[in-house]
Design a protein around this motif. Sequence first.
Motif, short mmCIF file in Angstrom:
data_model
loop_
_atom_site.label_atom_id
_atom_site.label_comp_id
_atom_site.label_asym_id
_atom_site.label_seq_id
_atom_site.Cartn_x
_atom_site.Cartn_y
_atom_site.Cartn_z
N LEU A 259 -80.93 68.18 55.15
CA LEU A 259 -81.42 67.48 53.94
C LEU A 259 -80.25 67.19 53.00
O LEU A 259 -80.16 66.11 52.41
CB LEU A 259 -82.48 68.32 53.22
N LYS A 260 -79.36 68.18 52.89
CA LYS A 260 -78.20 68.03 52.01
C LYS A 260 -77.30 66.90 52.51
O LYS A 260 -76.84 66.05 51.73
CB LYS A 260 -77.43 69.36 51.95
N LYS A 261 -77.10 66.87 53.81
CA LYS A 261 -76.24 65.83 54.40
C LYS A 261 -76.84 64.44 54.19
O LYS A 261 -76.10 63.49 53.91
CB LYS A 261 -76.07 66.09 55.90
N ILE A 262 -78.15 64.34 54.34
CA ILE A 262 -78.80 63.03 54.14
C ILE A 262 -78.56 62.56 52.71
O ILE A 262 -78.22 61.41 52.45
CB ILE A 262 -80.32 63.10 54.44
N LYS A 263 -78.68 63.50 51.79
CA LYS A 263 -78.50 63.16 50.38
C LYS A 263 -77.06 62.74 50.10
O LYS A 263 -76.81 61.74 49.43
CB LYS A 263 -78.91 64.33 49.50
N GLU A 264 -76.14 63.50 50.66
CA GLU A 264 -74.72 63.17 50.46
C GLU A 264 -74.40 61.80 51.03
O GLU A 264 -73.71 61.00 50.42
CB GLU A 264 -73.84 64.22 51.15
N ARG A 265 -74.93 61.55 52.22
CA ARG A 265 -74.59 60.33 52.95
C ARG A 265 -75.24 59.09 52.34
O ARG A 265 -74.66 58.02 52.32
CB ARG A 265 -75.03 60.50 54.41
N THR A 266 -76.50 59.23 51.87
CA THR A 266 -77.24 58.04 51.43
C THR A 266 -77.48 58.01 49.92
O THR A 266 -77.90 56.98 49.39
CB THR A 266 -78.63 57.99 52.10
N GLY A 267 -77.28 59.13 49.26
CA GLY A 267 -77.57 59.20 47.83
C GLY A 267 -79.07 59.20 47.56
O GLY A 267 -79.51 59.08 46.42
N ARG A 268 -79.87 59.35 48.62
CA ARG A 268 -81.33 59.28 48.44
C ARG A 268 -81.97 60.64 48.70
O ARG A 268 -81.52 61.41 49.55
CB ARG A 268 -81.93 58.26 49.42
N GLU A 269 -83.01 60.90 47.96
CA GLU A 269 -83.78 62.13 48.14
C GLU A 269 -85.11 61.72 48.76
O GLU A 269 -85.82 60.88 48.21
CB GLU A 269 -84.00 62.78 46.78
N ILE A 270 -85.46 62.30 49.89
CA ILE A 270 -86.76 61.98 50.51
C ILE A 270 -87.82 62.78 49.76
O ILE A 270 -87.69 63.99 49.58
CB ILE A 270 -86.73 62.31 52.02
N PRO A 271 -88.87 62.10 49.26
CA PRO A 271 -89.79 62.77 48.34
C PRO A 271 -90.53 63.99 48.89
O PRO A 271 -90.68 64.98 48.20
CB PRO A 271 -90.80 61.68 47.95
N LEU A 272 -91.01 63.91 50.13
CA LEU A 272 -91.90 64.97 50.61
C LEU A 272 -91.25 65.76 51.76
O LEU A 272 -91.29 65.35 52.91
CB LEU A 272 -93.22 64.33 51.07
N LYS A 273 -90.65 66.89 51.40
CA LYS A 273 -90.00 67.73 52.41
C LYS A 273 -90.95 68.88 52.73
O LYS A 273 -91.43 69.56 51.83
CB LYS A 273 -88.67 68.25 51.86
N HIS A 274 -91.22 69.08 54.00
CA HIS A 274 -92.14 70.17 54.37
C HIS A 274 -91.77 70.82 55.68
O HIS A 274 -91.31 70.15 56.60
CB HIS A 274 -93.60 69.68 54.39
N CYS A 275 -91.94 72.14 55.74
CA CYS A 275 -91.65 72.84 57.00
C CYS A 275 -92.60 74.00 57.29
O CYS A 275 -92.79 74.34 58.45
CB CYS A 275 -90.20 73.32 57.03
N ALA A 276 -93.22 74.60 56.27
CA ALA A 276 -94.00 75.82 56.53
C ALA A 276 -95.30 75.54 57.27
O ALA A 276 -96.05 74.63 56.91
CB ALA A 276 -94.31 76.53 55.22
#
Length: 413
Positions: free
Chosen positions: A207-224
């Motif tokens: 998630l951190k890499k995506i943000k660094e690379r694209t400057g975008r935050e994906i709104p709905l992150k889920h894993c549990a």
Amino acid sequence: MKDAYLVPGEQIPERYRRLYAEINLDAVRENLGRMKENLAPDTSIIAVVKADAYGHGAEVVARELEEASYVSGFAVATFEEAVSLRRAGIVKPVLVLGYVFPCCYGEAIRQDIRLALFREDTLKELQKAAGLLKARGILKKPKVHIKVDTGMSRIGVRPDEEGLALAQQALAAQELEVEGIFTHFARADEADKSGAFRQLSLFQDFLKKIKERTGREIPLKHCANSAGIIEMPETYMDAVRAGIILYGLWPSEEVRKDIVPLTPVMSLYSTIVYLKDIGPGTQVSYGGTFTAPGKMRIATIPAGYGDGYPRGLSGKGFVLIRGKKAPILGRVCMDQFMVDVTGIKDAAVGDRATLIGADGKERITMEQAGELSGRFNYEFACCIGKRVPRVYLKGGKVFYCQEDCPEFVPDIS
Ligand SMILES: *Cc1c(COP(=O)(O)O)cnc(C)c1O
């Protein structure tokens, strides 16, 4: 299954007494509420209602859950399951967790059904489908949740350069909305959480890499999943995906039972339709695997593996009659099986037989029956067949029934 009819008060149609599943919607709400108490206030719940809500009936269960503000949407396994939810009037977001074939993309876009994205060709096909709709004046963006494989080795992009490239490509596509991103735990239901934490940290790094690379935050992150919800608050993020605990069942024997107390939702009831006394040497059921050692009284229960009641319970399981255990004798047939009622003195034709659930002080849980039959509790619930009518209770009263043959009118008077 089709809608049957509203049943006034607590009257259950007599023919349902062959075998029916009672689904307690109050218990669903209780389980949901207890789960919510544990979650962070800004974490929403994606209710997993795949496989017909683990056999409990997805349409009715989803309608019940949709009322809760903190249920942000639903997850299913197949495209058809998503379409049935829409047909049942579900308006909240629906995500298909598994792969969907391109022929369905147009309809998915039209019905706002979210797809899991993990293949590059899906991205291209979705853009194509959106283009075709646009040409017909339908301006809707496909919504996707990127699926990341952090340790299941099932579906999902790896959290590596290749995965990153797909995420970048998706985020850059104008005609697409990347609404979410998710991963799934392989071992969160074990006492040792190190595997799950390893997956979590791989996901967080990605998630951190995506943000660094694209400057975008994906709104709905889920894993549990359920196990994560119970024992791993570190995994909460924007949403959690709750499956088995909604139905009051445990993800495994290893999870702590005191954090989110659960109430089982499904009970299975049948009826004694025949009683007989047998003498020593009499064999019972196919293969004669049981021979009476002496005089016995046996009862016939009109349910079997044709209903999804496991044949694996042959000679091992039991049912409850008049608050007592009645062991299964010999093999479970497709549609019937026999139990020992020798010790239940007043057992009579017409008595209720509890296959799953409580009777007096005794209880047989799905976990127990699953264990005895060699079937996993998730599987036990999913396998209860379409031949078994679902009777829904709310406020302790019957309020709805669903069955395969509702046009049947039992009372010709
Ligand atoms: C089935 C499933 C869930 C729900 O798991 P439970 O253990 O029932 O809570 C969550 N996420 C994915 C991807 C699933 O396939």
